[in-house]
Scaffold this motif. Sequence first.
Motif, PDB file in Angstrom:
ATOM      1  N   HIS A 147       0.845  -1.206   0.000  1.00  0.00           N
ATOM      2  CA  HIS A 147       0.000   0.000   0.000  1.00  0.00           C
ATOM      3  C   HIS A 147       0.876   1.250   0.000  1.00  0.00           C
ATOM      4  CE1 HIS A 147      -2.003   3.307   2.258  1.00  0.00           C
ATOM      5  NE2 HIS A 147      -3.033   2.993   1.492  1.00  0.00           N
ATOM      6  N   TYR A 148       1.912   1.242   0.829  1.00  0.00           N
ATOM      7  CA  TYR A 148       2.789   2.402   0.933  1.00  0.00           C
ATOM      8  C   TYR A 148       3.534   2.661  -0.370  1.00  0.00           C
ATOM      9  CZ  TYR A 148       6.483   5.503   2.464  1.00  0.00           C
ATOM     10  OH  TYR A 148       7.344   6.558   2.574  1.00  0.00           O
ATOM     11  N   LEU A 149       4.035   1.598  -0.988  1.00  0.00           N
ATOM     12  CA  LEU A 149       4.740   1.757  -2.261  1.00  0.00           C
ATOM     13  C   LEU A 149       3.798   2.322  -3.327  1.00  0.00           C
ATOM     14  CD1 LEU A 149       6.831  -1.532  -2.314  1.00  0.00           C
ATOM     15  CD2 LEU A 149       7.696   0.790  -1.955  1.00  0.00           C
ATOM     16  N   SER A 150       2.540   1.903  -3.293  1.00  0.00           N
ATOM     17  CA  SER A 150       1.553   2.435  -4.228  1.00  0.00           C
ATOM     18  C   SER A 150       1.304   3.920  -3.980  1.00  0.00           C
ATOM     19  CB  SER A 150       0.246   1.643  -4.091  1.00  0.00           C
ATOM     20  OG  SER A 150      -0.786   2.232  -4.856  1.00  0.00           O
ATOM     21  N   VAL A 151       1.257   4.302  -2.704  1.00  0.00           N
ATOM     22  CA  VAL A 151       1.038   5.709  -2.343  1.00  0.00           C
ATOM     23  C   VAL A 151       2.170   6.583  -2.869  1.00  0.00           C
ATOM     24  CG1 VAL A 151       1.081   7.325  -0.388  1.00  0.00           C
ATOM     25  CG2 VAL A 151      -0.442   5.348  -0.337  1.00  0.00           C
ATOM     26  N   ILE A 152       3.409   6.176  -2.649  1.00  0.00           N
ATOM     27  CA  ILE A 152       4.509   7.051  -3.082  1.00  0.00           C
ATOM     28  C   ILE A 152       4.703   7.014  -4.599  1.00  0.00           C
ATOM     29  CG2 ILE A 152       5.654   7.044  -0.849  1.00  0.00           C
ATOM     30  CD1 ILE A 152       7.658   5.072  -1.885  1.00  0.00           C
ATOM     31  N   ALA A 153       4.297   5.909  -5.235  1.00  0.00           N
ATOM     32  CA  ALA A 153       4.312   5.908  -6.700  1.00  0.00           C
ATOM     33  C   ALA A 153       3.359   6.964  -7.228  1.00  0.00           C
ATOM     34  CB  ALA A 153       3.922   4.525  -7.232  1.00  0.00           C
ATOM     35  N   ASP A 154       2.202   7.097  -6.578  1.00  0.00           N
ATOM     36  CA  ASP A 154       1.227   8.114  -6.990  1.00  0.00           C
ATOM     37  C   ASP A 154       1.678   9.520  -6.598  1.00  0.00           C
ATOM     38  OD1 ASP A 154      -0.528   6.339  -8.166  1.00  0.00           O
ATOM     39  OD2 ASP A 154      -1.803   6.130  -6.396  1.00  0.00           O
ATOM     40  N   LYS A 155       2.142   9.685  -5.358  1.00  0.00           N
ATOM     41  CA  LYS A 155       2.452  11.020  -4.842  1.00  0.00           C
ATOM     42  C   LYS A 155       3.761  11.589  -5.375  1.00  0.00           C
ATOM     43  CE  LYS A 155       1.818  12.464  -0.773  1.00  0.00           C
ATOM     44  NZ  LYS A 155       1.891  12.703   0.686  1.00  0.00           N
ATOM     45  N   THR A 156       4.732  10.726  -5.650  1.00  0.00           N
ATOM     46  CA  THR A 156       6.046  11.201  -6.094  1.00  0.00           C
ATOM     47  C   THR A 156       6.379  10.729  -7.502  1.00  0.00           C
ATOM     48  OG1 THR A 156       6.817  11.186  -3.793  1.00  0.00           O
ATOM     49  CG2 THR A 156       8.491  11.292  -5.513  1.00  0.00           C
ATOM     50  N   GLY A 157       6.227   9.436  -7.737  1.00  0.00           N
ATOM     51  CA  GLY A 157       6.635   8.874  -9.020  1.00  0.00           C
ATOM     52  C   GLY A 157       5.878   9.429 -10.206  1.00  0.00           C
ATOM     53  N   SER A 158       4.575   9.701 -10.037  1.00  0.00           N
ATOM     54  CA  SER A 158       3.746  10.110 -11.180  1.00  0.00           C
ATOM     55  C   SER A 158       4.215  11.414 -11.807  1.00  0.00           C
ATOM     56  CB  SER A 158       2.279  10.230 -10.750  1.00  0.00           C
ATOM     57  OG  SER A 158       2.116  11.234  -9.766  1.00  0.00           O
ATOM     58  N   LEU A 159       4.553  12.410 -10.980  1.00  0.00           N
ATOM     59  CA  LEU A 159       4.952  13.708 -11.524  1.00  0.00           C
ATOM     60  C   LEU A 159       6.380  13.667 -12.073  1.00  0.00           C
ATOM     61  CD1 LEU A 159       4.225  16.594 -12.149  1.00  0.00           C
ATOM     62  CD2 LEU A 159       4.833  17.229  -9.796  1.00  0.00           C
ATOM     63  N   VAL A 160       7.253  12.892 -11.445  1.00  0.00           N
ATOM     64  CA  VAL A 160       8.602  12.726 -11.991  1.00  0.00           C
ATOM     65  C   VAL A 160       8.516  12.077 -13.371  1.00  0.00           C
ATOM     66  CG1 VAL A 160      10.853  11.637 -11.650  1.00  0.00           C
ATOM     67  CG2 VAL A 160       9.641  12.608  -9.698  1.00  0.00           C
ATOM     68  N   ALA A 161       7.641  11.079 -13.493  1.00  0.00           N
ATOM     69  CA  ALA A 161       7.445  10.404 -14.779  1.00  0.00           C
ATOM     70  C   ALA A 161       6.916  11.365 -15.832  1.00  0.00           C
ATOM     71  CB  ALA A 161       6.484   9.222 -14.602  1.00  0.00           C
ATOM     72  N   ALA A 162       5.932  12.170 -15.462  1.00  0.00           N
ATOM     73  CA  ALA A 162       5.353  13.128 -16.409  1.00  0.00           C
ATOM     74  C   ALA A 162       6.375  14.162 -16.847  1.00  0.00           C
ATOM     75  CB  ALA A 162       4.149  13.818 -15.775  1.00  0.00           C
TER      76      ALA A 162
END
Length: 367
Positions: free
Chosen positions: A203-218
């Motif tokens: 769950h935590y890894l999913s949260v940080i993928a959304d909160k941090t990873g998504s914008l870095v990817a974009a």
Amino acid sequence: MTNSAEHSWTHAGHGLPDSTEPSLNTTAIATGLQLPAGFAAIAGDPELGPAITNNLARVEKKLREAISNSDPLADATSRHLVEAGGKRIRPLLTLLCAHLGDASRPEVVQAAVVCELTHLATLYHDDVMDSAPFRRGAPTAHEVWGNSVAILTGDLIFARASILVSELGSRALGIQARTFERLCLGQLHETVGPREDEDPVEHYLSVIADKTGSLVAASGQLGAIFSGADESFEDLLVEYGEKVGVAFQLADDVIDVTGVKVKSGKSPGTDLREGVPTLPVLLLRRDAAAGDTSAAELLELIDGDLSSDSALAEAVAGLREHPVTNESWKIARQWSAEAVAALAPLPEGVVKASLTNFAHAVVDRSS
């Protein structure tokens, strides 16, 4: 597509603030810029170095133009975090990935500004949600003006980002909208916690993928799109950005328990004291539930009263020495390695080397 990169920012319903402050000179800004750790290859390249630095200076100038407001309060609150500084990792990745194509296109700088504005908007909201007293070494906006003003300032900055991205066309607008959706869902899922049938670490890894990873990817994706780079690079840059963003946040988790005061002004153990979920503590809870006595004893200390500096220092020291801290570093480095692996199809050169070095640097730092 409307190209606004060549003209001044047009404020939605507002004029420029009344001020005698001279316009920012990009040459002066560029002179004072320092690239973050991991980007030494850029600085050492005689062509790429000046190009990236000068475009970062343009981003910095346009950030300030984008948040200017004729309303004195809105202008002051919007400038608060921009003027506090920051690493500017997201716009830097946009500019760097643009060198896989034609980085001189004006849309590239505008896309970089959009990424940083979106990031800034989320920081205002995050700090309210977390009741954080400091950000980048300065008091957070809600500490200065209160929660309502801080939240509305975040909304205002996101509105400015939305205006800029709309000028870049429907595809960019779609990327930003989906990214912001993930940012919101990540914050929501962090707030409510994992379901009863959900593994807390996953769950935590999913949260940080959304909160941090998504914008870095974009950020990397937009750089590739607006430079006209080979379309085949987009998906791998998205995968890289997502994974390196997760690695960055996991490293932050471990740094919080290393006993070193970080440059943001955040003291070691702040997350422990505030009860913020981090990977080392989640792993500690897992081990305690599995019958690990040492984990259970340390967890009792961490879940206790950490209001005194001595109690917090004891908890930090205990967690730093516990095996879950090394395990956390191992997981962070695995995400970093997977980010590097995603870059394999890219052509060899300074761009690939810099992205690779950055992925290594995020898990090899003390702040």
